[in-house]
Scaffold this active site. Structure first.
Site, PDB file in Angstrom:
ATOM      1  N   SER A  89      79.446  12.855 -10.593  1.00 42.93           N
ATOM      2  CA  SER A  89      79.509  11.823 -11.622  1.00 42.93           C
ATOM      3  C   SER A  89      78.495  10.725 -11.305  1.00 42.93           C
ATOM      4  CB  SER A  89      80.950  11.291 -11.722  1.00 42.93           C
ATOM      5  OG  SER A  89      81.128  10.487 -12.848  1.00 42.93           O
ATOM      6  N   ASP A 142      77.766  17.439 -11.893  1.00 45.88           N
ATOM      7  CA  ASP A 142      78.002  16.737 -13.153  1.00 45.88           C
ATOM      8  C   ASP A 142      77.534  15.278 -13.060  1.00 45.88           C
ATOM      9  OD1 ASP A 142      78.683  17.493 -15.684  1.00 45.88           O
ATOM     10  OD2 ASP A 142      80.817  17.064 -15.500  1.00 45.88           O
ATOM     11  N   HIS A 157      85.132  17.303 -16.499  1.00 45.90           N
ATOM     12  CA  HIS A 157      84.387  16.495 -15.543  1.00 45.90           C
ATOM     13  C   HIS A 157      85.155  16.245 -14.249  1.00 45.90           C
ATOM     14  CE1 HIS A 157      81.308  13.619 -14.409  1.00 45.90           C
ATOM     15  NE2 HIS A 157      82.194  12.650 -14.286  1.00 45.90           N
TER      16      HIS A 157
END
Length: 347
Positions: free
Chosen positions: A162, A191, A262
């Site tokens: 992230s 991600d 996610h």
């Protein structure tokens, strides 16, 4: 004219022979346990993470270390956690990586009590401090807790999830205000997210929106989630995995775990309160998280084996045959064309 035709014919034969060679290699090695990376590895892992408090062993930030128990020399993965999460939220995922013969070092860069809310630049600098700590103190910690285990910092990878994925890219690209005393040999973005939108990105701005613009000479792979851009979007389009991959240079790779969200690699239990909230906010699959961890971890292990252990069989097999993965997977690698869908949206 005859010489020109002969040259063209020769080039055709060479290209065609190369195209046939790769599938043959894959077919040969499919019987050699290519999918082992998608199962827990053969190394026993420390029962609990080695927890190092801030200033203990001179650590600049609190961190956890997950290591194989068996004596030996292992590559090291420095991992930066995601937005407002804790390093402990990934402990099952870290155990999976370590079971394949890697040492994972994961700092904690955020806390709720007492409040510590660093900017993205702060996070990058804090991660750089931890990286610089490792040459002097990682071995000291390992000797205390796992006899005979050594970290090979000549094989040091940087990764993050992230916002931490963006920080990993930023650190590899030289955005830290702290000069690095180590050299990263591989980069994995899990991600990665650069902000809420193109016009609302966190500083420093890493994305350039120019293809192949990242000045990176090390191997790179970017692994995204297929549901990350679904409502509520925690990995929005144009600031997430696809954009990061587009800006990587030739020979980088891109995977998308299409049926997962996610946050789906985090622990099912033993989560920090904010991780629970974030997991509920982000689009998620409600499928077994263990499958996400196996897929994500397997891709990372295969990638690191290719570049740290000179064994790319699993890595290239997964790219060429996505059905080897435990769940739906999109894969691409710059410079290779296997005739598949050109974007994961086409699956």
């Amino acid at each position: 004219m005859a010489k020109l035709l002969l040259l063209i014919f020769g080039v055709f034969i060479f290209v065609n022979s190369q195209a046939q060679t790769f599938p043959t290699i894959l077919e040969k090695h499919n019987s050699e346990k290519i999918t082992d990376v998608f199962h827990k590895g053969n190394f026993q892992v420390t029962n609990n993470p080695i927890r190092v408090k801030r200033y203990e062993f001179s650590a600049p930030e609190p961190l956890i270390i997950i290591s194989p128990k068996e004596a030996g020399v292992y590559p090291v993965l420095l991992f930066i956690h995601g937005t407002m999460l804790s390093n402990e939220d990934y402990s099952l995922f870290f155990n999976y990586i370590a079971s394949h013969g890697f040492i994972v070092v994961a700092p904690k860069l955020f806390r709720l009590f007492p409040p510590k809310l660093p900017s993205q630049q702060d996070e990058i600098d804090m991660a750089a401090s931890v990286a610089n700590w490792m040459p002097l103190y990682l071995q000291v910690v390992l000797q205390r807790y796992v006899t005979g285990v050594e970290g090979d910092l000549e094989k040091l990878a940087i990764s993050g999830h992230s916002r931490g994925g963006k920080s990993a890219f930023a650190l590899a690209l030289g955005f830290s205000n702290i000069k690095l005393d180590v050299t990263f040999s591989a980069l994995i973005g899990v991600d990665p997210v650069a902000g809420r939108s193109v016009d609302d990105r966190t500083l420093p701005h890493v994305l350039t929106y120019k293809p192949n613009s990242f000045n990176l000479s090390i191997p790179v792979t970017v692994i995204g989630s297929g549901l990350g851009n679904h409502t509520i979007s925690c990995a929005p389009n144009h600031v997430s995995h696809q954009q990061f991959y587009d800006e990587c240079k030739e020979n980088s790779s891109h995977f998308v775990i299409t049926k997962y969200g996610h946050m789906d690699m985090l622990n099912e239990f033993r989560l920090s309160p904010i991780a629970v909230t974030m997991s509920l906010m982000c689009a998620q699959s409600f499928r077994p998280k263990a499958t996400m961890r196996r897929t994500l971890g397997g891709i990372m292990v295969a990638f690191l084996n290719a570049y740290f252990r000179d064994d790319g069989r699993q890595y290239y097999a997964i790219i060429a045959n996505r059905s080897l993965a435990p769940t739906n997977l999109f894969a691409e690698k710059k410079g290779f064309n296997f005739g598949f869908a050109t974007t994961y949206a086409q699956l």
